[in-house]
Scaffold this active site. Structure first.
Site, PDB file in Angstrom:
ATOM      1  N   ARG A  37      52.319  36.712  69.814  1.00  0.00           N
ATOM      2  CA  ARG A  37      51.733  35.818  69.420  1.00  0.00           C
ATOM      3  C   ARG A  37      50.372  36.482  69.501  1.00  0.00           C
ATOM      4  NH1 ARG A  37      51.553  30.876  74.209  1.00  0.00           N
ATOM      5  NH2 ARG A  37      52.979  30.843  74.434  1.00  0.00           N
ATOM      6  N   ARG A  41      45.633  31.784  66.872  1.00  0.00           N
ATOM      7  CA  ARG A  41      44.282  31.491  66.828  1.00  0.00           C
ATOM      8  C   ARG A  41      43.442  31.580  67.106  1.00  0.00           C
ATOM      9  NH1 ARG A  41      45.605  25.602  69.737  1.00  0.00           N
ATOM     10  NH2 ARG A  41      47.059  26.527  70.845  1.00  0.00           N
ATOM     11  N   ARG A  50      45.336  28.398  58.273  1.00  0.00           N
ATOM     12  CA  ARG A  50      46.111  27.281  58.681  1.00  0.00           C
ATOM     13  C   ARG A  50      45.212  25.810  58.735  1.00  0.00           C
ATOM     14  NH1 ARG A  50      48.420  25.414  63.631  1.00  0.00           N
ATOM     15  NH2 ARG A  50      48.752  24.088  62.225  1.00  0.00           N
ATOM     16  N   ASP A  86      58.363  29.350  65.229  1.00  0.00           N
ATOM     17  CA  ASP A  86      58.579  28.795  65.703  1.00  0.00           C
ATOM     18  C   ASP A  86      59.526  29.058  66.497  1.00  0.00           C
ATOM     19  OD1 ASP A  86      58.508  25.848  68.037  1.00  0.00           O
ATOM     20  OD2 ASP A  86      56.205  27.208  68.024  1.00  0.00           O
ATOM     21  N   TYR A 164      62.907  21.680  75.904  1.00  0.00           N
ATOM     22  CA  TYR A 164      62.604  21.150  75.078  1.00  0.00           C
ATOM     23  C   TYR A 164      62.526  19.703  74.519  1.00  0.00           C
ATOM     24  CZ  TYR A 164      58.319  24.200  74.808  1.00  0.00           C
ATOM     25  OH  TYR A 164      57.270  25.269  74.457  1.00  0.00           O
TER      26      TYR A 164
END
Length: 366
Positions: A37, A41, A50, A86, A164
């Site tokens: 990552r 963010r 973004r 992702d 998921y």
């Protein structure tokens, strides 16, 4: 910059191959470092790029993926880039809807509930048609990197994706997904096989597009014990490495190093060491010496600083890095965190981590 006007092949010559050398077990002057990552963010420029975009729309824009992948490299002397994407693009390729819900994370409006729901999934996936946007992002980014560092491609592993698809999002227990393993073992294997087949084509396509290494994320391994892992995760992890390598050979594509990162799967380290991957990634809950003892000298290790260590003052980060390097040794080793960076982390502390790896490993190597 990420302009699309570049020749499809004829990639720039690689200037820093330290990460690839370490992955293959060759000697390096310093220990290479990258962060899971690292495009994320915690960077204000990431949030700006973004800001107005839906998450998966961003994933589908090669130009934006390229820009986000390059951002951390403008700030830090990282030894590898990892394509911004992702793991849930694979369930999307199978026809499932996934939306990113602010404050909640990825959500499947219609998760798999019954065995019959497997019939709704695409049984044959043309990865170029469904995931070609990732391949375009990789090619564009590989050119835009201008040979600065290698580019890593990745995929989620079958069990993690299955969990998921059944849970419909994150879960603390994975009880719904695990209940399938106990109640519907055949159907579970059918789903895992379908996922593995797509992942194999997807990873080979990433190499064809320009990826120079591949990482498989079995992020939910910790929810399985040794038996379930042995039955429902390991066979597919092994098969993916073997099939990707044989397809790369068949298609005369480069044989790139492959990394397996099975979070919280200490119980399986010996098996993972023999699963066909050049590198085994580790989370922060295992001692480096223990991991090395179980994995042996023939495989490169990657990891495993606790991501939360980056909240510490910079001097403390340096001390922790030094200790980590002394424990792992500076060779056959790639420094990383034991999981991804968190959104509230200070970019300067990430810089301190990267610089400490380079400085201390050079010093130890002298």
């Amino acid at each position: 910059t990420c302009s699309l006007l570049r020749s499809p092949k004829g990639f720039p010559k690689l200037k820093n191959d330290t990460f690839l050398r370490a992955a293959r077990g060759e000697e390096t002057e310093h220990t290479p470092v990258w962060c899971m990552r690292q495009a994320g963010r915690y960077l204000p420029e990431f949030r700006e790029t973004r800001a107005s975009q839906d998450f998966f729309a961003t994933c589908r824009s090669p130009k934006l993926c390229c820009e986000l992948t390059l951002q951390p490299l403008r700030r830090f002397p990282l030894d590898a880039a990892i394509i911004f994407s992702d793991i849930l693009v694979v369930p999307q390729a199978l026809g499932m809807e996934v939306v990113m819900v602010p404050g909640k994370g990825p959500t499947f409006p219609e998760p798999l509930k019954e065995v019959e729901d497997l019939l709704k999934l695409r049984q044959k996936v043309d990865v170029t048609a469904e995931l070609g946007y990732v391949f375009q992002a990789i090619t564009l980014t590989r050119h835009s990197l201008e040979g600065k560092v290698p580019l890593i491609g990745f995929s989620g592993a079958p069990w993690t994706l299955m969990s998921y698809m059944i849970e419909g999002g994150g879960s603390t227990t994975m009880a719904k997904a695990k209940s399938w393993l106990y109640r519907h073992p055949e159907a579970s294997h059918r789903l895992l096989r379908l996922l593995a087949d797509v992942i194999i084509d997807y990873l080979v396509g990433q190499v064809a597009a320009g990826a120079q290494a591949l990482q498989l994320f079995e992020s939910h391994a910790g929810h399985l014990g040794p038996e379930l892992f042995q039955d429902f995760a390991l066979p597919y992890i092994r098969d993916i490495a073997q099939a990707v390598k044989s397809k790369l050979k068949e298609e005369a594509l480069p044989l790139v190093p492959m990394i397996i990162f099975a979070k919280d799967a200490h119980y399986a380290l010996r098996d993972l060491a023999h699963a066909g991957y050049e590198v085994v990634g580790l989370d922060w809950t295992i001692r480096p010496q223990e991991a090395r003892a179980q994995i042996g000298k023939g495989v490169t290790l990657q990891g495993n600083l606790d991501p939360c260590a980056l909240y510490a003052p910079k001097e403390k980060i340096g001390e922790l890095v030094k200790k980590m390097l002394e424990s792992f040794g500076t060779q056959r080793y790639i420094a990383n965190l034991g999981h991804g960076l968190y959104p509230d982390m200070n970019p300067e502390h990430v810089g301190a981590f990267v610089e400490a790896v380079h400085a201390h490993s050079r010093h130890i190597n002298k």
